[in-house]
Each structure stands twice: as C-alpha cells, then as structure tokens.
Design a protein around this motif. Sequence first.
Motif, short mmCIF file in Angstrom:
data_model
loop_
_atom_site.label_atom_id
_atom_site.label_comp_id
_atom_site.label_asym_id
_atom_site.label_seq_id
_atom_site.Cartn_x
_atom_site.Cartn_y
_atom_site.Cartn_z
N ARG A 99 33.72 50.77 17.28
CA ARG A 99 33.67 51.36 15.94
C ARG A 99 32.25 51.74 15.50
NH1 ARG A 99 38.11 47.90 12.46
NH2 ARG A 99 39.83 48.31 13.86
N LEU A 100 31.27 51.45 16.34
CA LEU A 100 29.87 51.69 15.99
C LEU A 100 29.62 53.17 15.72
CD1 LEU A 100 27.30 49.98 15.70
CD2 LEU A 100 26.74 50.59 18.05
N GLU A 101 29.08 53.47 14.53
CA GLU A 101 28.75 54.84 14.15
C GLU A 101 27.26 55.08 14.05
OE1 GLU A 101 30.76 55.86 10.52
OE2 GLU A 101 32.73 55.34 11.30
N THR A 122 32.35 55.87 21.25
CA THR A 122 32.72 57.26 20.97
C THR A 122 32.64 57.64 19.50
OG1 THR A 122 35.04 56.61 20.92
CG2 THR A 122 34.18 57.43 23.01
N ASN A 123 32.46 56.68 18.60
CA ASN A 123 32.33 56.99 17.17
C ASN A 123 30.87 57.17 16.75
OD1 ASN A 123 35.07 57.07 16.28
ND2 ASN A 123 35.14 54.86 16.59
N LEU A 124 29.94 57.00 17.68
CA LEU A 124 28.53 57.09 17.32
C LEU A 124 28.20 58.46 16.72
CD1 LEU A 124 26.57 55.28 20.16
CD2 LEU A 124 26.42 54.80 17.72
N LYS A 125 27.53 58.42 15.55
CA LYS A 125 27.03 59.62 14.90
C LYS A 125 25.51 59.69 14.98
CE LYS A 125 30.84 59.78 11.62
NZ LYS A 125 31.25 59.60 10.23
N THR A 126 24.87 58.51 14.94
CA THR A 126 23.41 58.43 14.94
C THR A 126 22.94 57.40 15.95
OG1 THR A 126 23.36 58.97 12.58
CG2 THR A 126 21.39 57.97 13.51
N ILE A 127 22.02 57.81 16.81
CA ILE A 127 21.33 56.89 17.71
C ILE A 127 19.85 57.07 17.46
CG2 ILE A 127 20.86 56.22 20.09
CD1 ILE A 127 23.54 57.43 20.89
N ASP A 128 19.20 56.03 16.94
CA ASP A 128 17.77 56.07 16.65
C ASP A 128 17.10 54.94 17.44
OD1 ASP A 128 15.20 55.91 15.70
OD2 ASP A 128 15.75 55.71 13.59
#
Length: 181
Positions: A99-101, A122-128
């Motif tokens: 569920r990680l976004e 697959t729910n990732l929107k932001t990777i910083d």
Amino acid sequence: PYLVLLDLCYNQLSGNIPTALGDCSKLKVLKAGNNHLSGILPVEIFHATSLEYLSFPNNGLQGELDGAQMVKLSNLATLDLGENHISGNIPESIGQLRRLEKLHLGNNNMSGELPSSLGNCTNLKTIDLKINNFSGDLGKINFSALQNLRSLDLMRNNLSGIVPESIYSCSNLTALRLSDN
C-alpha cells in the motif's frame, strides 16, 4: 489506546521517541517532523499495525531500518524519515508494503543497492532517496509495474549504469532527478 491521529510537528521536542506509542493499536497517523528527536526508531512503534502514515522528517534519528519489523506495518501508505541520520540500506522486505504510496528517505546516511523489490510497491507515487550513498545499477529495479509513480528523486548518490528502459513505462512520471550520480 483509542488515539487515531497524533501530529507533533514543528515543536521543540527532544529526546527519544516514546516506546509506549506502539501500544496505540488504533493509531493511523503519527507525525513528529521538524523537532529535535534523537535515538533510533523504537521497534515498539511497529506494534502499532494500523499505522498508515509514519512521518519523522528533519530530526536527529539514527540507526537502520529493520526490515523484519517494518513489514508489520502492512497498511503503511507514507513513510517519511527524510533529513535524519538513518544509515544502512533499504531492506528487501520493503516490497511487502504493497500500500506504500510515498517513500521519503532523502538526506540521510543510507547506502547499499536499491532493493529490486521496490518494483513490488505498485502504489508508489513518490520515491525520494536523494542525498544518500546508494550505489549500484538502477536497472535492477523493474519500473514497469510502477504505473502510479509521479516523482523519482535519486539526486546525489553513487548510482551507475544507464537509465533503465522500464522507467519509460511510468506514464504518470512528471519529475525525474538523477543528477550528481
């Protein structure tokens, strides 16, 4: 035990994170960014398995991410530990957090290769992950499953290789920063 949201951001809090927060079984949002907290993220926090939002940016937290504990937070949508002193690598088990976004671990002392299991989130929107010491080939991550990804920031690391073709599958990607690698 009925506490659902706790926001302690922008105070002058110092010291360690209280282990008793792990007893808050209904806690969904825990935010304590921009304080002076130190020590490690206590394993007791991972007993609060209802957590959806865990945010402690801009503090003085140290230690490593415990993959075995982290997977207990199966409802987690936001993990923000940026601008601390977290070291070590991102555990391969992060791929179990389906569920990680939003993943914010930038401005730390983290190292190692990026786990290929990130492609399972697959729910990732932001990777910083900017301003760390991550190394290795970015091609080990299959970005084609990350259709929701909008922002990928890997600036100022030690990544090598070519930009993987699978990144072109991220049709929602609007921000990509790979400079200074």
